[in-house]
Design a protein around this motif. Structure first.
Motif, PDB file in Angstrom:
ATOM      1  N   ALA A  22      45.005  39.912  49.238  1.00  0.00           N
ATOM      2  CA  ALA A  22      44.393  39.879  47.905  1.00  0.00           C
ATOM      3  C   ALA A  22      43.492  38.658  47.811  1.00  0.00           C
ATOM      4  O   ALA A  22      43.918  37.533  48.094  1.00  0.00           O
ATOM      5  CB  ALA A  22      45.467  39.826  46.821  1.00  0.00           C
ATOM      6  N   THR A  23      42.256  38.877  47.438  1.00  0.00           N
ATOM      7  CA  THR A  23      41.300  37.779  47.294  1.00  0.00           C
ATOM      8  C   THR A  23      40.765  37.741  45.869  1.00  0.00           C
ATOM      9  O   THR A  23      40.545  38.795  45.252  1.00  0.00           O
ATOM     10  CB  THR A  23      40.126  37.946  48.279  1.00  0.00           C
ATOM     11  N   LYS A  24      40.559  36.567  45.350  1.00  0.00           N
ATOM     12  CA  LYS A  24      40.083  36.389  43.981  1.00  0.00           C
ATOM     13  C   LYS A  24      38.641  36.876  43.848  1.00  0.00           C
ATOM     14  O   LYS A  24      37.792  36.596  44.694  1.00  0.00           O
ATOM     15  CB  LYS A  24      40.162  34.913  43.586  1.00  0.00           C
ATOM     16  N   ILE A  25      38.377  37.613  42.769  1.00  0.00           N
ATOM     17  CA  ILE A  25      37.019  38.066  42.485  1.00  0.00           C
ATOM     18  C   ILE A  25      36.260  36.927  41.815  1.00  0.00           C
ATOM     19  O   ILE A  25      36.670  36.423  40.772  1.00  0.00           O
ATOM     20  CB  ILE A  25      37.030  39.312  41.577  1.00  0.00           C
ATOM     21  N   GLU A  26      35.184  36.526  42.414  1.00  0.00           N
ATOM     22  CA  GLU A  26      34.397  35.397  41.918  1.00  0.00           C
ATOM     23  C   GLU A  26      33.184  35.877  41.113  1.00  0.00           C
ATOM     24  O   GLU A  26      32.825  37.054  41.131  1.00  0.00           O
ATOM     25  CB  GLU A  26      33.925  34.539  43.095  1.00  0.00           C
ATOM     26  N   ASN A  27      32.571  34.930  40.408  1.00  0.00           N
ATOM     27  CA  ASN A  27      31.280  35.123  39.731  1.00  0.00           C
ATOM     28  C   ASN A  27      31.308  36.187  38.635  1.00  0.00           C
ATOM     29  O   ASN A  27      30.325  36.910  38.432  1.00  0.00           O
ATOM     30  CB  ASN A  27      30.189  35.471  40.754  1.00  0.00           C
ATOM     31  N   LYS A  28      32.426  36.297  37.924  1.00  0.00           N
ATOM     32  CA  LYS A  28      32.495  37.217  36.789  1.00  0.00           C
ATOM     33  C   LYS A  28      31.707  36.654  35.607  1.00  0.00           C
ATOM     34  O   LYS A  28      31.702  35.453  35.376  1.00  0.00           O
ATOM     35  CB  LYS A  28      33.956  37.427  36.382  1.00  0.00           C
ATOM     36  N   ILE A  29      31.064  37.532  34.833  1.00  0.00           N
ATOM     37  CA  ILE A  29      30.324  37.064  33.661  1.00  0.00           C
ATOM     38  C   ILE A  29      31.164  37.155  32.392  1.00  0.00           C
ATOM     39  O   ILE A  29      30.815  36.584  31.358  1.00  0.00           O
ATOM     40  CB  ILE A  29      29.026  37.856  33.458  1.00  0.00           C
ATOM     41  N   GLY A  30      32.264  37.906  32.444  1.00  0.00           N
ATOM     42  CA  GLY A  30      33.096  38.082  31.261  1.00  0.00           C
ATOM     43  C   GLY A  30      34.571  38.037  31.609  1.00  0.00           C
ATOM     44  O   GLY A  30      34.954  38.205  32.767  1.00  0.00           O
ATOM     45  N   LEU A  31      35.401  37.794  30.571  1.00  0.00           N
ATOM     46  CA  LEU A  31      36.854  37.693  30.751  1.00  0.00           C
ATOM     47  C   LEU A  31      37.204  36.748  31.906  1.00  0.00           C
ATOM     48  O   LEU A  31      38.062  37.040  32.742  1.00  0.00           O
ATOM     49  CB  LEU A  31      37.465  39.075  30.999  1.00  0.00           C
ATOM     50  N   ARG A  32      36.545  35.626  31.943  1.00  0.00           N
ATOM     51  CA  ARG A  32      36.723  34.696  33.058  1.00  0.00           C
ATOM     52  C   ARG A  32      38.094  34.035  33.048  1.00  0.00           C
ATOM     53  O   ARG A  32      38.532  33.472  34.050  1.00  0.00           O
ATOM     54  CB  ARG A  32      35.617  33.636  33.021  1.00  0.00           C
ATOM     55  N   ILE A  33      38.801  34.081  31.901  1.00  0.00           N
ATOM     56  CA  ILE A  33      40.131  33.488  31.823  1.00  0.00           C
ATOM     57  C   ILE A  33      41.132  34.286  32.661  1.00  0.00           C
ATOM     58  O   ILE A  33      42.155  33.756  33.096  1.00  0.00           O
ATOM     59  CB  ILE A  33      40.604  33.389  30.349  1.00  0.00           C
ATOM     60  N   PHE A  34      40.845  35.573  32.879  1.00  0.00           N
ATOM     61  CA  PHE A  34      41.732  36.416  33.684  1.00  0.00           C
ATOM     62  C   PHE A  34      41.344  36.315  35.153  1.00  0.00           C
ATOM     63  O   PHE A  34      40.167  36.370  35.492  1.00  0.00           O
ATOM     64  CB  PHE A  34      41.655  37.880  33.229  1.00  0.00           C
ATOM     65  N   GLN A  35      42.349  36.175  36.004  1.00  0.00           N
ATOM     66  CA  GLN A  35      42.116  36.118  37.441  1.00  0.00           C
ATOM     67  C   GLN A  35      42.320  37.503  38.035  1.00  0.00           C
ATOM     68  O   GLN A  35      43.436  38.004  38.097  1.00  0.00           O
ATOM     69  CB  GLN A  35      43.078  35.110  38.095  1.00  0.00           C
ATOM     70  N   ASN A  36      41.241  38.125  38.446  1.00  0.00           N
ATOM     71  CA  ASN A  36      41.304  39.452  39.056  1.00  0.00           C
ATOM     72  C   ASN A  36      41.108  39.337  40.563  1.00  0.00           C
ATOM     73  O   ASN A  36      40.448  38.418  41.040  1.00  0.00           O
ATOM     74  CB  ASN A  36      40.223  40.371  38.478  1.00  0.00           C
ATOM     75  N   GLY A  37      41.681  40.284  41.286  1.00  0.00           N
ATOM     76  CA  GLY A  37      41.596  40.215  42.736  1.00  0.00           C
ATOM     77  C   GLY A  37      41.258  41.539  43.384  1.00  0.00           C
ATOM     78  O   GLY A  37      41.545  42.616  42.837  1.00  0.00           O
ATOM     79  N   ASP A  38      40.634  41.456  44.533  1.00  0.00           N
ATOM     80  CA  ASP A  38      40.417  42.623  45.392  1.00  0.00           C
ATOM     81  C   ASP A  38      41.660  42.784  46.263  1.00  0.00           C
ATOM     82  O   ASP A  38      42.010  41.874  47.016  1.00  0.00           O
ATOM     83  CB  ASP A  38      39.184  42.426  46.276  1.00  0.00           C
ATOM     84  N   ILE A  39      42.324  43.920  46.166  1.00  0.00           N
ATOM     85  CA  ILE A  39      43.568  44.157  46.903  1.00  0.00           C
ATOM     86  C   ILE A  39      43.301  45.144  48.040  1.00  0.00           C
ATOM     87  O   ILE A  39      42.749  46.222  47.820  1.00  0.00           O
ATOM     88  CB  ILE A  39      44.657  44.706  45.963  1.00  0.00           C
ATOM     89  N   LEU A  40      43.684  44.740  49.235  1.00  0.00           N
ATOM     90  CA  LEU A  40      43.519  45.582  50.409  1.00  0.00           C
ATOM     91  C   LEU A  40      44.884  45.910  51.001  1.00  0.00           C
ATOM     92  O   LEU A  40      45.687  45.019  51.275  1.00  0.00           O
ATOM     93  CB  LEU A  40      42.659  44.864  51.464  1.00  0.00           C
ATOM     94  N   LEU A  41      45.166  47.195  51.157  1.00  0.00           N
ATOM     95  CA  LEU A  41      46.408  47.661  51.768  1.00  0.00           C
ATOM     96  C   LEU A  41      46.070  48.318  53.100  1.00  0.00           C
ATOM     97  O   LEU A  41      45.387  49.344  53.136  1.00  0.00           O
ATOM     98  CB  LEU A  41      47.124  48.663  50.850  1.00  0.00           C
ATOM     99  N   LYS A  42      46.528  47.727  54.193  1.00  0.00           N
ATOM    100  CA  LYS A  42      46.237  48.253  55.525  1.00  0.00           C
ATOM    101  C   LYS A  42      47.542  48.442  56.291  1.00  0.00           C
ATOM    102  O   LYS A  42      48.154  47.484  56.749  1.00  0.00           O
ATOM    103  CB  LYS A  42      45.306  47.289  56.277  1.00  0.00           C
TER     104      LYS A  42
END
Length: 220
Positions: A22-42
């Protein structure tokens, strides 16, 4: 995970499982207080004991999603109320040509339109909660509420940004932040279009999610 399991059942994937990243999604323009991530299942193995209890079909998942859509339907209402409050004070305090901005007809019309949207959104949110409390709320109700309130809120914060003029794009006045936050809220928990189709499926009995059957015969 057992191969013969219903694909609709849900499992808990524990942090640190081999193949999970899981990696943090950077450079969001909105809802920056929330930490969203790209999740990869392999090739992640999940044992049967990590299956969520009480979730045995997609219908069970839909019930959970419907409840979350109620909460998302209320978010744009609060944001719109905050933007209205900021604009109301700004128009009365800031002067142009010797009079408050609130004295101009166009500004008054936009402010009234914002208030009308907020009042309507409040009633929709209230009705959704009442339907849920009585056990009568359907996925279509929840989807319609989410789609409609976010659409009206998007219009409301846009009007607020216009009312502040050049200051409407500055984060110092908060309206710009609300304007940016409404964009992801408009999209997540199902986009406006998807939620509209969920509601339309319920009122027509016809699902438009399936691709149209392609005909080999040309009408040309």
């Amino acid at each position: 995970m057992a191969a013969d399991k219903d694909p609709s059942v849900s499992f808990i994937v524990k942090k640190g499982s081999p193949g999970l990243s899981a990696t943090k999604i950077e450079n969001k323009i909105g809802l920056r207080i929330f930490q969203n991530g790209d999740i990869l299942l392999k090739k992640v193995f999940v044992p049967d004991e990590d299956m969520l209890p009480g979730v045995n079909s997609f219908q069970d998942i839909s019930k959970v999603l419907s409840v979350s859509r109620i909460m998302v339907a209320w978010q744009p209402i609060g944001i719109s109320m905050g933007v209205f409050d900021m604009c109301h004070r700004y128009l009365k305090e800031r002067k142009q040509f010797g009079v408050p901005l609130a004295a101009f007809q166009i500004n008054q019309e936009k402010l009234v339109r914002m208030l009308g949207n907020i009042q309507a959104m409040l009633l929709v949110g209230w009705r959704l909660c009442k339907l849920y409390e009585s056990g009568k709320m359907t996925p279509g109700h929840a989807s319609l509420g989410k789609a409609w309130t976010t659409n009206k809120a998007r219009e409301t914060v846009s009007l607020g940004r216009e009312l502040l003029g050049g200051n409407g794009i500055l984060a110092d006045f908060l309206v710009a932040r609300a304007f940016c936050d409404m964009e992801p809220i408009f999209s997540y928990e199902g986009t406006y279009d998807i939620n509209s189709m969920v509601t339309a499926r319920e009122i027509t009995g016809i699902s438009s999610f399936k691709p149209a059957v392609l005909s080999k015969l040309s009408r040309l």
